[in-house]
Design a protein around this motif. Structure first.
Motif, PDB file in Angstrom:
ATOM      1  N   ALA A 126     -11.384 112.514   7.449  1.00  0.00           N
ATOM      2  CA  ALA A 126     -11.380 113.537   8.499  1.00  0.00           C
ATOM      3  C   ALA A 126     -11.947 112.991   9.800  1.00  0.00           C
ATOM      4  N   SER A 127     -12.129 111.653   9.869  1.00  0.00           N
ATOM      5  CA  SER A 127     -12.715 110.993  11.044  1.00  0.00           C
ATOM      6  C   SER A 127     -14.093 111.553  11.376  1.00  0.00           C
ATOM      7  N   LEU A 128     -14.852 111.890  10.335  1.00  0.00           N
ATOM      8  CA  LEU A 128     -16.212 112.391  10.508  1.00  0.00           C
ATOM      9  C   LEU A 128     -17.212 111.283  10.198  1.00  0.00           C
ATOM     10  N   PRO A 129     -18.275 111.167  10.982  1.00  0.00           N
ATOM     11  CA  PRO A 129     -19.302 110.166  10.674  1.00  0.00           C
ATOM     12  C   PRO A 129     -20.094 110.577   9.443  1.00  0.00           C
ATOM     13  N   LEU A 130     -20.648 109.600   8.760  1.00  0.00           N
ATOM     14  CA  LEU A 130     -21.519 109.917   7.634  1.00  0.00           C
ATOM     15  C   LEU A 130     -22.745 110.671   8.144  1.00  0.00           C
ATOM     16  N   PRO A 131     -23.225 111.662   7.416  1.00  0.00           N
ATOM     17  CA  PRO A 131     -24.412 112.402   7.864  1.00  0.00           C
ATOM     18  C   PRO A 131     -25.659 111.529   7.805  1.00  0.00           C
ATOM     19  N   ASP A 132     -26.657 111.884   8.604  1.00  0.00           N
ATOM     20  CA  ASP A 132     -27.914 111.129   8.595  1.00  0.00           C
ATOM     21  C   ASP A 132     -28.581 111.196   7.228  1.00  0.00           C
ATOM     22  N   ASP A 133     -28.535 112.366   6.620  1.00  0.00           N
ATOM     23  CA  ASP A 133     -29.155 112.553   5.309  1.00  0.00           C
ATOM     24  C   ASP A 133     -28.077 112.537   4.234  1.00  0.00           C
ATOM     25  N   LEU A 134     -28.006 111.431   3.516  1.00  0.00           N
ATOM     26  CA  LEU A 134     -27.021 111.292   2.445  1.00  0.00           C
ATOM     27  C   LEU A 134     -27.573 111.730   1.097  1.00  0.00           C
ATOM     28  N   GLY A 135     -28.877 112.016   1.063  1.00  0.00           N
ATOM     29  CA  GLY A 135     -29.500 112.325  -0.216  1.00  0.00           C
ATOM     30  C   GLY A 135     -29.751 111.086  -1.046  1.00  0.00           C
ATOM     31  N   MET A 136     -29.743 109.911  -0.394  1.00  0.00           N
ATOM     32  CA  MET A 136     -29.956 108.639  -1.086  1.00  0.00           C
ATOM     33  C   MET A 136     -30.983 107.810  -0.320  1.00  0.00           C
ATOM     34  N   GLU A 137     -31.962 107.294  -1.023  1.00  0.00           N
ATOM     35  CA  GLU A 137     -32.958 106.428  -0.409  1.00  0.00           C
ATOM     36  C   GLU A 137     -32.445 104.987  -0.394  1.00  0.00           C
ATOM     37  N   PRO A 138     -32.922 104.165   0.553  1.00  0.00           N
ATOM     38  CA  PRO A 138     -32.528 102.752   0.562  1.00  0.00           C
ATOM     39  C   PRO A 138     -32.883 102.070  -0.758  1.00  0.00           C
ATOM     40  N   ALA A 139     -32.001 101.223  -1.228  1.00  0.00           N
ATOM     41  CA  ALA A 139     -32.203 100.570  -2.522  1.00  0.00           C
ATOM     42  C   ALA A 139     -32.868  99.213  -2.381  1.00  0.00           C
ATOM     43  N   HIS A 140     -33.825  99.115  -1.471  1.00  0.00           N
ATOM     44  CA  HIS A 140     -34.684  97.939  -1.416  1.00  0.00           C
ATOM     45  C   HIS A 140     -36.014  98.368  -2.010  1.00  0.00           C
ATOM     46  N   TYR A 141     -36.582  97.529  -2.828  1.00  0.00           N
ATOM     47  CA  TYR A 141     -37.756  97.930  -3.574  1.00  0.00           C
ATOM     48  C   TYR A 141     -38.957  97.078  -3.205  1.00  0.00           C
ATOM     49  N   ALA A 142     -40.128  97.619  -3.447  1.00  0.00           N
ATOM     50  CA  ALA A 142     -41.357  96.891  -3.151  1.00  0.00           C
ATOM     51  C   ALA A 142     -42.456  97.343  -4.097  1.00  0.00           C
ATOM     52  N   LEU A 143     -43.451  96.473  -4.256  1.00  0.00           N
ATOM     53  CA  LEU A 143     -44.651  96.808  -5.012  1.00  0.00           C
ATOM     54  C   LEU A 143     -45.835  96.763  -4.065  1.00  0.00           C
ATOM     55  N   TYR A 144     -46.668  97.773  -4.151  1.00  0.00           N
ATOM     56  CA  TYR A 144     -47.862  97.857  -3.319  1.00  0.00           C
ATOM     57  C   TYR A 144     -49.074  97.827  -4.239  1.00  0.00           C
ATOM     58  N   ILE A 145     -49.897  96.796  -4.096  1.00  0.00           N
ATOM     59  CA  ILE A 145     -51.130  96.707  -4.871  1.00  0.00           C
ATOM     60  C   ILE A 145     -52.240  97.232  -3.976  1.00  0.00           C
ATOM     61  N   GLU A 146     -52.822  98.351  -4.373  1.00  0.00           N
ATOM     62  CA  GLU A 146     -53.762  99.062  -3.519  1.00  0.00           C
ATOM     63  C   GLU A 146     -55.148  99.140  -4.144  1.00  0.00           C
ATOM     64  N   ALA A 147     -56.161  99.088  -3.290  1.00  0.00           N
ATOM     65  CA  ALA A 147     -57.552  99.250  -3.713  1.00  0.00           C
ATOM     66  C   ALA A 147     -58.067 100.553  -3.113  1.00  0.00           C
ATOM     67  N   ARG A 148     -58.312 101.534  -3.964  1.00  0.00           N
ATOM     68  CA  ARG A 148     -58.785 102.839  -3.514  1.00  0.00           C
ATOM     69  C   ARG A 148     -60.221 103.059  -3.963  1.00  0.00           C
ATOM     70  N   LYS A 149     -61.008 103.707  -3.113  1.00  0.00           N
ATOM     71  CA  LYS A 149     -62.397 103.985  -3.463  1.00  0.00           C
ATOM     72  C   LYS A 149     -62.454 104.858  -4.711  1.00  0.00           C
ATOM     73  N   ASP A 151     -64.443 107.210  -5.467  1.00  0.00           N
ATOM     74  CA  ASP A 151     -65.034 108.545  -5.314  1.00  0.00           C
ATOM     75  C   ASP A 151     -63.969 109.623  -5.118  1.00  0.00           C
ATOM     76  N   ASP A 152     -62.700 109.275  -5.415  1.00  0.00           N
ATOM     77  CA  ASP A 152     -61.574 110.213  -5.303  1.00  0.00           C
ATOM     78  C   ASP A 152     -61.299 110.659  -3.875  1.00  0.00           C
ATOM     79  N   SER A 153     -61.771 109.896  -2.892  1.00  0.00           N
ATOM     80  CA  SER A 153     -61.530 110.256  -1.496  1.00  0.00           C
ATOM     81  C   SER A 153     -60.185 109.746  -0.991  1.00  0.00           C
ATOM     82  N   LEU A 154     -59.532 108.910  -1.782  1.00  0.00           N
ATOM     83  CA  LEU A 154     -58.257 108.279  -1.428  1.00  0.00           C
ATOM     84  C   LEU A 154     -58.395 107.249  -0.314  1.00  0.00           C
ATOM     85  N   ASP A 155     -59.617 107.001   0.144  1.00  0.00           N
ATOM     86  CA  ASP A 155     -59.823 105.947   1.134  1.00  0.00           C
ATOM     87  C   ASP A 155     -59.658 104.591   0.464  1.00  0.00           C
ATOM     88  N   GLY A 156     -59.200 103.634   1.227  1.00  0.00           N
ATOM     89  CA  GLY A 156     -59.026 102.305   0.681  1.00  0.00           C
ATOM     90  C   GLY A 156     -58.085 101.492   1.541  1.00  0.00           C
TER      91      GLY A 156
END
Length: 231
Positions: A126-149, A151-156
């Motif tokens: 229909a000569s329509l552009p793809l919508p901005d929101d396709l309902g699909m996230e980018p399929a590039h993956y990553a791992l995040y190794i995080e150090a959180r305090k 005391d449950d403050s989520l700081d880190g």
């Protein structure tokens, strides 16, 4: 009295005849009905293009080799339905098909294998552009190794970023290895913090902050990161 005569109108000579353009539309519609009535069920691990539902449209998609076995999520790249015919790439670029890259696709959104009869169902038809929101996230993956305090403050802070992973199984393998390496040591590696591994999409904007997981061992990179914090 002369009776009026009636003649069926058409775009081409001959009663009831269709123009080549109209006949092509009819043929495409019949092919679409045939495809819908006779689907070819998708099977994980197949190398063929698939038909994916996006809202009321059906798009053609390539599956990513090695990342197409599901069972709940696979990686796909949306392509113009006319691929690989001349002009399809240019038209696809104009409508945003070439800008999306690999996307995470739920297997529940897969209609079946792509068939030529679906050619009138994508946005491009229909000569329509793809919508901005396709309902699909980018399929590039990553791992995040995080150090959180602890005391449950989520700081880190983020201790180490690994990516991009081009296949989910590679990210999962490193996630499992890192989790095993942290077992029993989560709260002792960084004083006052709990170290954990989080799986998330690769942040392309901050790509310079990531270590390439294909150039070095993930567990060794973790050791280096911990040593840097402790120094």
């Amino acid at each position: 009295m002369k009776r009026p005569s009636f003649r069926r109108c058409g775009h081409a000579p001959g009663a009831g005849a269709l123009s080549p353009e109209d006949q092509a539309v009819v043929d495409q519609f019949r092919a679409m009905l045939t495809a819908l009535r006779n689907p070819e069920p998708w099977a994980p691990g197949s190398a063929r293009d698939i038909a994916v539902r996006i809202g009321p449209f059906v798009e053609r998609a390539h599956t990513r080799p090695g990342d197409d076995h599901g069972p709940e999520m696979i990686a796909v790249a949306l392509v113009h339905p006319g691929t690989p015919h001349a002009g399809a790439h240019l038209h696809g670029r104009q409508l945003g098909y070439t800008e999306r890259g690999w996307l995470r696709c739920k297997t529940s959104a897969i209609l079946d294998f792509w068939q030529p009869g679906y050619a009138r169902l994508p946005h491009a038809a229909a000569s329509l552009p793809l919508p901005d929101d396709l309902g699909m996230e980018p399929a590039h993956y990553a791992l995040y190794i995080e150090a959180r305090k602890r005391d449950d403050s989520l700081d880190g802070f983020t201790l180490l970023r690994l990516g991009p992973y081009t296949q989910t199984r590679h990210a999962q393998q490193d996630h499992d290895r890192l989790t095993a390496a942290l077992d029993g040591r989560e709260t002792t590696l960084v004083p006052g913090h709990r170290v954990s591994v989080r799986y998330a999409p690769f942040d392309v904007s901050d790509h310079q902050l990531f270590a390439d997981p294909y150039e070095a061992d993930a567990v060794a990179l973790l050791g280096t990161a911990v040593a840097g914090v402790s120094a």
